[in-house]
Scaffold this motif. Structure first.
Motif, PDB file in Angstrom:
ATOM      1  N   ARG A  79      -5.945  -6.733  -8.656  1.00  0.00           N
ATOM      2  CA  ARG A  79      -6.519  -8.102  -8.244  1.00  0.00           C
ATOM      3  C   ARG A  79      -8.048  -7.670  -7.587  1.00  0.00           C
ATOM      4  NH1 ARG A  79      -4.347 -11.406  -3.038  1.00  0.00           N
ATOM      5  NH2 ARG A  79      -5.713 -12.916  -3.135  1.00  0.00           N
ATOM      6  N   TYR A  80      -8.178  -6.600  -6.930  1.00  0.00           N
ATOM      7  CA  TYR A  80      -9.490  -6.684  -6.273  1.00  0.00           C
ATOM      8  C   TYR A  80     -10.759  -6.284  -7.308  1.00  0.00           C
ATOM      9  CZ  TYR A  80     -13.160  -4.316  -3.374  1.00  0.00           C
ATOM     10  OH  TYR A  80     -14.056  -3.877  -2.688  1.00  0.00           O
ATOM     11  N   ALA A  81     -10.182  -5.498  -8.318  1.00  0.00           N
ATOM     12  CA  ALA A  81     -11.324  -5.267  -9.245  1.00  0.00           C
ATOM     13  C   ALA A  81     -11.699  -6.647  -9.845  1.00  0.00           C
ATOM     14  CB  ALA A  81     -10.742  -4.346 -10.224  1.00  0.00           C
ATOM     15  N   SER A  82     -10.867  -7.457 -10.064  1.00  0.00           N
ATOM     16  CA  SER A  82     -11.242  -8.912 -10.947  1.00  0.00           C
ATOM     17  C   SER A  82     -11.822  -9.648  -9.787  1.00  0.00           C
ATOM     18  CB  SER A  82     -10.174  -9.373 -11.514  1.00  0.00           C
ATOM     19  OG  SER A  82      -8.887  -9.735 -10.645  1.00  0.00           O
ATOM     20  N   THR A  83     -11.445  -9.672  -8.614  1.00  0.00           N
ATOM     21  CA  THR A  83     -11.652 -10.842  -7.567  1.00  0.00           C
ATOM     22  C   THR A  83     -12.363 -10.327  -6.482  1.00  0.00           C
ATOM     23  OG1 THR A  83      -9.704 -10.708  -6.386  1.00  0.00           O
ATOM     24  CG2 THR A  83      -9.797 -12.165  -8.418  1.00  0.00           C
ATOM     25  N   ARG A  84     -12.351  -8.981  -5.963  1.00  0.00           N
ATOM     26  CA  ARG A  84     -12.897  -8.612  -4.610  1.00  0.00           C
ATOM     27  C   ARG A  84     -12.049  -9.231  -3.601  1.00  0.00           C
ATOM     28  NH1 ARG A  84     -14.703  -5.220  -7.461  1.00  0.00           N
ATOM     29  NH2 ARG A  84     -16.869  -4.455  -7.732  1.00  0.00           N
ATOM     30  N   ARG A  85     -10.822  -9.333  -3.682  1.00  0.00           N
ATOM     31  CA  ARG A  85     -10.241 -10.092  -2.714  1.00  0.00           C
ATOM     32  C   ARG A  85      -8.740  -9.202  -2.743  1.00  0.00           C
ATOM     33  NH1 ARG A  85     -11.365 -14.945  -0.695  1.00  0.00           N
ATOM     34  NH2 ARG A  85      -9.251 -15.535  -0.389  1.00  0.00           N
ATOM     35  N   GLY A  86      -8.063  -9.777  -1.727  1.00  0.00           N
ATOM     36  CA  GLY A  86      -6.706  -9.166  -1.550  1.00  0.00           C
ATOM     37  C   GLY A  86      -6.695  -8.039  -0.397  1.00  0.00           C
ATOM     38  N   PRO A  87      -5.266  -7.256  -0.505  1.00  0.00           N
ATOM     39  CA  PRO A  87      -5.140  -6.397   0.666  1.00  0.00           C
ATOM     40  C   PRO A  87      -6.287  -5.176   0.260  1.00  0.00           C
ATOM     41  CG  PRO A  87      -2.946  -7.011  -0.625  1.00  0.00           C
ATOM     42  CD  PRO A  87      -4.110  -7.466  -1.476  1.00  0.00           C
ATOM     43  N   LEU A  88      -6.681  -4.894  -0.680  1.00  0.00           N
ATOM     44  CA  LEU A  88      -7.748  -3.741  -0.794  1.00  0.00           C
ATOM     45  C   LEU A  88      -9.238  -4.148  -0.062  1.00  0.00           C
ATOM     46  CD1 LEU A  88      -5.649  -2.628  -2.500  1.00  0.00           C
ATOM     47  CD2 LEU A  88      -7.416  -1.386  -3.944  1.00  0.00           C
ATOM     48  N   LYS A 147       0.627  -1.471  -5.329  1.00  0.00           N
ATOM     49  CA  LYS A 147      -0.652  -0.781  -5.090  1.00  0.00           C
ATOM     50  C   LYS A 147      -1.529  -0.999  -6.291  1.00  0.00           C
ATOM     51  CE  LYS A 147      -1.174   3.098  -3.697  1.00  0.00           C
ATOM     52  NZ  LYS A 147      -1.090   4.471  -2.765  1.00  0.00           N
ATOM     53  N   LEU A 148      -0.948  -0.747  -7.378  1.00  0.00           N
ATOM     54  CA  LEU A 148      -1.990  -0.868  -8.681  1.00  0.00           C
ATOM     55  C   LEU A 148      -2.166  -2.249  -8.880  1.00  0.00           C
ATOM     56  CD1 LEU A 148       0.095   1.605 -10.981  1.00  0.00           C
ATOM     57  CD2 LEU A 148      -2.301   1.877  -9.903  1.00  0.00           C
ATOM     58  N   LEU A 149      -1.047  -3.207  -8.661  1.00  0.00           N
ATOM     59  CA  LEU A 149      -1.435  -4.571  -8.838  1.00  0.00           C
ATOM     60  C   LEU A 149      -2.478  -5.172  -7.849  1.00  0.00           C
ATOM     61  CD1 LEU A 149       2.201  -6.069  -9.543  1.00  0.00           C
ATOM     62  CD2 LEU A 149       0.558  -5.667 -11.166  1.00  0.00           C
ATOM     63  N   LEU A 204       0.798  -1.290   0.079  1.00  0.00           N
ATOM     64  CA  LEU A 204      -0.028  -0.093   0.107  1.00  0.00           C
ATOM     65  C   LEU A 204       0.765   1.303   0.004  1.00  0.00           C
ATOM     66  CD1 LEU A 204      -2.724  -1.169   2.696  1.00  0.00           C
ATOM     67  CD2 LEU A 204      -2.568  -1.352   0.159  1.00  0.00           C
ATOM     68  N   GLY A 205       2.227   1.150   0.462  1.00  0.00           N
ATOM     69  CA  GLY A 205       2.960   2.345   0.458  1.00  0.00           C
ATOM     70  C   GLY A 205       3.791   2.529  -0.890  1.00  0.00           C
ATOM     71  N   ARG A 206       3.689   1.780  -1.865  1.00  0.00           N
ATOM     72  CA  ARG A 206       4.394   1.966  -3.019  1.00  0.00           C
ATOM     73  C   ARG A 206       3.243   1.839  -4.236  1.00  0.00           C
ATOM     74  NH1 ARG A 206       9.543  -2.006  -1.319  1.00  0.00           N
ATOM     75  NH2 ARG A 206       9.876  -0.924   0.685  1.00  0.00           N
ATOM     76  N   VAL A 207       3.588   2.457  -5.434  1.00  0.00           N
ATOM     77  CA  VAL A 207       2.884   2.759  -6.487  1.00  0.00           C
ATOM     78  C   VAL A 207       2.531   1.412  -7.213  1.00  0.00           C
ATOM     79  CG1 VAL A 207       2.333   3.872  -8.711  1.00  0.00           C
ATOM     80  CG2 VAL A 207       3.210   5.238  -6.711  1.00  0.00           C
TER      81      VAL A 207
END
Length: 552
Positions: A329-338, A323-325, A317-320
């Motif tokens: 991942r979140y946009a496609s799976t609704r999972r992960g750090p976000l 964070k984009l990756l 989350l502290g690096r560009v």
């Protein structure tokens, strides 16, 4: 709308107001108006769990209060975010779901809130919850059929969080499989109000289904100025919306669910409160109820920040690029750090072996960050983590008092932190627990350096000086319109009715006789769920009395 008549008018579409509106509108005969000062919750950073850090200081969804300078905290004026949006603070909070401990609710009953003991409130919690949890094999299972989703997200949490659990075991604390409903000491993964990778606020859980009913009307971007009265009865409210001043009437109840800051504010603006305060501001006294705004309680926490030798969420989350990756991942799976809130591990612990019930709550976050005076969260780029602790049941009590007769002016918030010896000892014990946890082999072995307090801060007295310089609210204000025995010690009776006034209730965290041991969102929704039942019971009793009175 001006002059419209409803059965119930609810002020505030937050955690309590949404739950209450859902319960009252199940009977299609009840006409309900829900008034909210904020706007729509249909915002990306509200729905994404990690978006808590973005909404924290967003004035479009947040009242953005600051408390008055607090003498015990070096005269600091601390930022107090409160939700100003559909869903209220449940739309901007960190989503940790914790009921509290049995001792909390048994304490409520001892303070005069008859019918609010642990045995009374536990069924209400269970009725509103739907748990999505992992079994021993890791398979997902569902427990409960309530409207509010409470999710076990441990399979998506940072691997570093395992360090916290190992350190807790080394400190002698048992693992707790379900922190959301624990009744004893233990440390584990926090469960979160998250559904399908998105925040499940009180609006999502309760208000969305209620809005499909024709008997509910929701007005947003509307600020209630005052309650109207006829004699000793509340009859409605006056509110401003889009440049218009509108008066609406309630045939049964006006219900304040505006929160621990704004519910006492609205009572005082309406002439219900300490007579000396009201007269000093030129407000006519309708009811000299001295406890309105008094009794404020909150949790005061201290956080220690550390650099780590292993990757944490800061590496993502502290690096560009990472964070984009994570975003893809979140946009496609609704999972992960976000898709996971920042509060990952914690629990309730006893500060000493002779303490009967857990007296400290801890938070262990695999992320290092700090907050500016304006409430902006700043992330560290390098791997780090945070350890936080707070006294579960503080004794200090502050106050909320309007500073002007102008409804658009913020009230004065006086936290009155560390006002008792019990709380000052609790602060020291919080520091001792953090030091103990940080010194456990599983954490000390990956601890690079302490960022805050500075490594030069050594010894309890120096640590206490740092506590006074940095400790902050964790945004759990309660008890400013608390239930109790009578007007001398409270604002409400055990059925949430304002003493001495008919047709007026307060249903939100301000009604708590005392703050619960942990995060307050869950007990606030529980209180509103039970309040709906109580209000309908009272309405049925009044109807039966009328029928008997007219019987031949």
């Amino acid at each position: 709308m001006d002059g419209a008549v409803f059965d119930y008018i609810i002020v505030g579409a937050g955690s309590a107001g949404c739950a209450l509106a859902e319960r009252l509108t199940r009977d299609e005969r009840n006409r309900v108006l829900l008034i909210e000062a904020g706007g729509s919750d249909k915002r990306f950073w509200i729905k994404v769990p990690i978006g808590y850090g973005v909404t924290f200081a967003n004035p479009h969804v947040n009242w953005g209060y600051h408390a008055e300078p607090d003498p015990a905290l070096n005269g600091r004026s601390i930022y107090w975010p409160r939700g100003k949006v559909i869903g209220g603070s449940s739309s901007i909070n960190a989503m940790a779901y914790v009921r509290g401990l049995p001792v909390d609710f048994d304490g409520w009953e001892a303070h005069g809130a008859q019918g609010w003991s642990w045995k009374d409130v536990r069924p209400a919690f269970e009725k509103m919850e739907r748990h999505l949890e992992r079994d021993a094999t890791g398979a997902l299972r569902e427990r409960g059929d309530g409207p509010l989703t409470v999710s076990d997200l441990q399979d998506q949490m940072s691997p570093f969080s395992g360090r916290f659990l190992a350190a807790a075991r080394e400190c002698g604390w048992a693992y707790c499989d379900d922190l959301s409903s624990t009744t004893h000491e233990g440390v584990g993964f926090y469960r979160s109000t998250v559904r399908n990778g998105m925040r499940c606020s009180a609006a999502d859980a309760f208000l969305t289904p209620a809005r499909r009913r024709a008997n509910l009307q929701v007005v947003s971007l509307a600020t209630v100025h005052r309650i109207t009265f006829e004699g000793r009865r509340a009859t409605g409210v006056v509110y401003a919306c889009r440049g218009q001043t509108i008066v609406v009437r309630a045939e049964r109840d006006v219900i304040l669910s505006a929160g621990a800051v704004n519910s006492p504010k609205l009572l005082q603006l309406s002439g219900v409160g300490p007579a000396t305060l009201l007269r000093g501001l030129g407000i006519g006294v309708h009811s000299d109820l001295g406890q309105v705004g008094q009794g404020l309680q909150d949790h005061l926490a201290i956080s220690h920040l550390y650099r780590a030798t292993e990757p944490t969420l800061n590496n993502i989350l502290g690096r560009v690029a990472p964070k984009l990756l994570a975003g893809l991942r979140y946009a496609s799976t609704r999972r992960g750090p976000l898709g996971v809130p920042v509060n990952q591990v914690g629990g309730f612990v006893r500060s000493a072996s002779d303490v009967a019930a857990p007296d400290l709550q801890i938070y262990c976050n695999p992320l290092s960050y700090w907050m500016t005076h304006a409430g902006k969260l700043v992330l560290d780029r390098d791997p780090g983590f945070m350890l936080s602790a707070q006294l579960c049941r503080p004794e200090s009590r502050g106050s909320i008092a309007i500073a002007s007769a102008d409804p658009d002016k913020a009230p004065a918030i006086h936290p009155n932190s560390l006002a008792t010896e019990h709380d000052r000892i609790g602060a020291r014990r919080s520091l001792e627990i953090i030091n103990r946890l940080a010194g456990a082999p599983s954490l000390s072995g990956v601890l690079n350096q302490r960022l805050a307090p500075d490594p030069s801060v050594i010894g309890m007295e120096a640590m206490m000086e740092d506590f006074r310089a940095r400790a902050s609210t964790v945004f759990h204000p309660t008890s400013t319109c608390r239930m109790g025995h009578g007007p001398a010690d409270s604002v409400l009776d055990a059925r949430l009715r304002v003493h001495g006034i008919d047709g007026l209730r307060v249903v939100d965290s301000s009604a708590f006789p005392s703050v619960t041991s942990g995060n307050t969102n869950a007990p606030t929704m529980m209180l509103a769920t039970r309040a709906g039942e109580i209000i309908l019971e009272d309405a049925a009793a009044r109807s039966n009395q009328k029928e008997l009175a007219y019987a031949p």
